[in-house]
Design a protein around this motif. Structure first.
Motif, PDB file in Angstrom:
ATOM      1  N   LEU A 134      -9.260  -1.106  -4.199  1.00  0.00           N
ATOM      2  CA  LEU A 134      -8.185  -1.088  -5.080  1.00  0.00           C
ATOM      3  C   LEU A 134      -6.856  -0.511  -4.441  1.00  0.00           C
ATOM      4  CD1 LEU A 134      -8.319   0.278  -8.571  1.00  0.00           C
ATOM      5  CD2 LEU A 134      -6.364   0.994  -7.165  1.00  0.00           C
ATOM      6  N   LEU A 142      -3.456  -8.060  -7.463  1.00  0.00           N
ATOM      7  CA  LEU A 142      -3.468  -7.067  -8.316  1.00  0.00           C
ATOM      8  C   LEU A 142      -2.795  -7.305  -9.763  1.00  0.00           C
ATOM      9  CD1 LEU A 142      -3.688  -3.994  -8.551  1.00  0.00           C
ATOM     10  CD2 LEU A 142      -1.410  -3.846  -7.560  1.00  0.00           C
ATOM     11  N   LYS A 161      -0.905  -0.145  -9.036  1.00  0.00           N
ATOM     12  CA  LYS A 161      -2.045   0.566  -8.526  1.00  0.00           C
ATOM     13  C   LYS A 161      -2.580   1.583  -9.412  1.00  0.00           C
ATOM     14  CE  LYS A 161      -1.950  -0.932  -3.744  1.00  0.00           C
ATOM     15  NZ  LYS A 161      -1.675  -0.611  -2.357  1.00  0.00           N
ATOM     16  N   ARG A 165      -5.679   2.107 -11.592  1.00  0.00           N
ATOM     17  CA  ARG A 165      -6.545   3.294 -11.373  1.00  0.00           C
ATOM     18  C   ARG A 165      -6.927   4.175 -12.486  1.00  0.00           C
ATOM     19  NH1 ARG A 165      -5.844   4.230  -7.101  1.00  0.00           N
ATOM     20  NH2 ARG A 165      -4.107   5.475  -6.218  1.00  0.00           N
TER      21      ARG A 165
END
Length: 183
Positions: A134, A142, A161, A165
Motif C-alpha cells: 500500500l 491506487l 494512500k 489505509r
C-alpha cells in the motif's frame, strides 16, 4: 246452432291479385324509408359507433399489453434491486469484518485482508497485499482500488494512500509513533 248466419256465397269476393299488388306496393314504400335522412344518418351513426367500439377495444387491449410489459419491467427492476441490495449488504458485512482484522495489523509485511467491491462482492483486483505494498502504490493502481471501493480519487498521492489505509482499517503511522506501518 240456431243463431249463426251462414256465409253468403253471392257477396263480394277478395281480389287476391289486388291484395298481392297492394302488399308489394307497401313493401316497396317501406323499403324507401331507408332513403329518409333520419334513417340514413342513423345507420351511419350506428356504423360509426361500432367502429368506435372496435377502436376502443383495440386501444384497451394495447394498453393492457403495455401495462403487463410495464409490470414485468417493474418486477425485474425490483428483483435486480433486491439482488443489488443483498450483494451490497454481503460486501459491507465482509468488508467490516476485514477492516476489523486489518486494524490488528502491526507489521508492514503482514497480509492485508483484501476488501470486496461493494457492487459485486468480489475481490478488488490489484488490492495491496501488505501495508508495504500500500505504501508503495501510486498513480492509476491506487486510483483503481479507491474507485472500486467507491472512494474519491482526488488529492495527492499521500492523501489517497491515507484514505485507502483508513478505509482498509489499517492504523495510521502516527497512531504507532512511526514504528509500525510505513507510509
Amino acid at each position: 246452432m240456431a243463431g249463426v248466419n251462414p256465409p253468403q256465397l253471392g257477396g263480394p269476393q277478395p281480389n287476391l291479385g289486388l291484395l298481392a299488388h297492394g302488399l308489394q306496393e307497401g313493401a316497396t314504400e317501406l323499403a324507401n324509408f331507408a332513403n329518409l335522412p333520419v334513417f340514413a344518418q342513423g345507420d351511419a351513426i350506428m356504423q360509426l359507433m361500432q367502429q368506435n367500439h372496435r377502436e376502443t377495444q383495440r386501444q384497451m387491449q394495447q394498453m393492457q399489453t403495455q401495462m403487463q410489459q410495464m409490470e414485468q419491467r417493474i418486477v425485474q427492476q425490483i428483483q435486480q434491486l433486491r439482488t443489488d441490495i443483498t450483494t451490497l449488504r454481503q460486501a459491507s458485512v465482509y468488508n467490516s469484518a476485514a477492516r476489523l482484522e486489518n486494524s490488528n495489523i502491526r507489521k508492514t509485511d503482514t497480509a492485508i485482508i483484501a476488501l470486496h467491491e461493494p457492487t459485486t462482492n468480489a475481490n478488488i483486483a490489484g488490492f495491496p497485499a501488505t501495508p508495504v505494498h500500500l505504501a508503495n502504490r501510486t498513480g492509476p493502481a491506487l486510483d483503481r482500488v479507491l474507485a472500486a471501493l467507491g472512494q474519491p480519487t482526488n488529492g495527492t498521492t499521500a492523501d489517497k494512500k491515507q484514505r485507502l489505509r483508513f478505509y482498509t482499517g489499517l492504523r495510521n503511522t502516527s497512531d504507532e509513533g512511526g514504528s509500525g506501518i510505513l507510509e
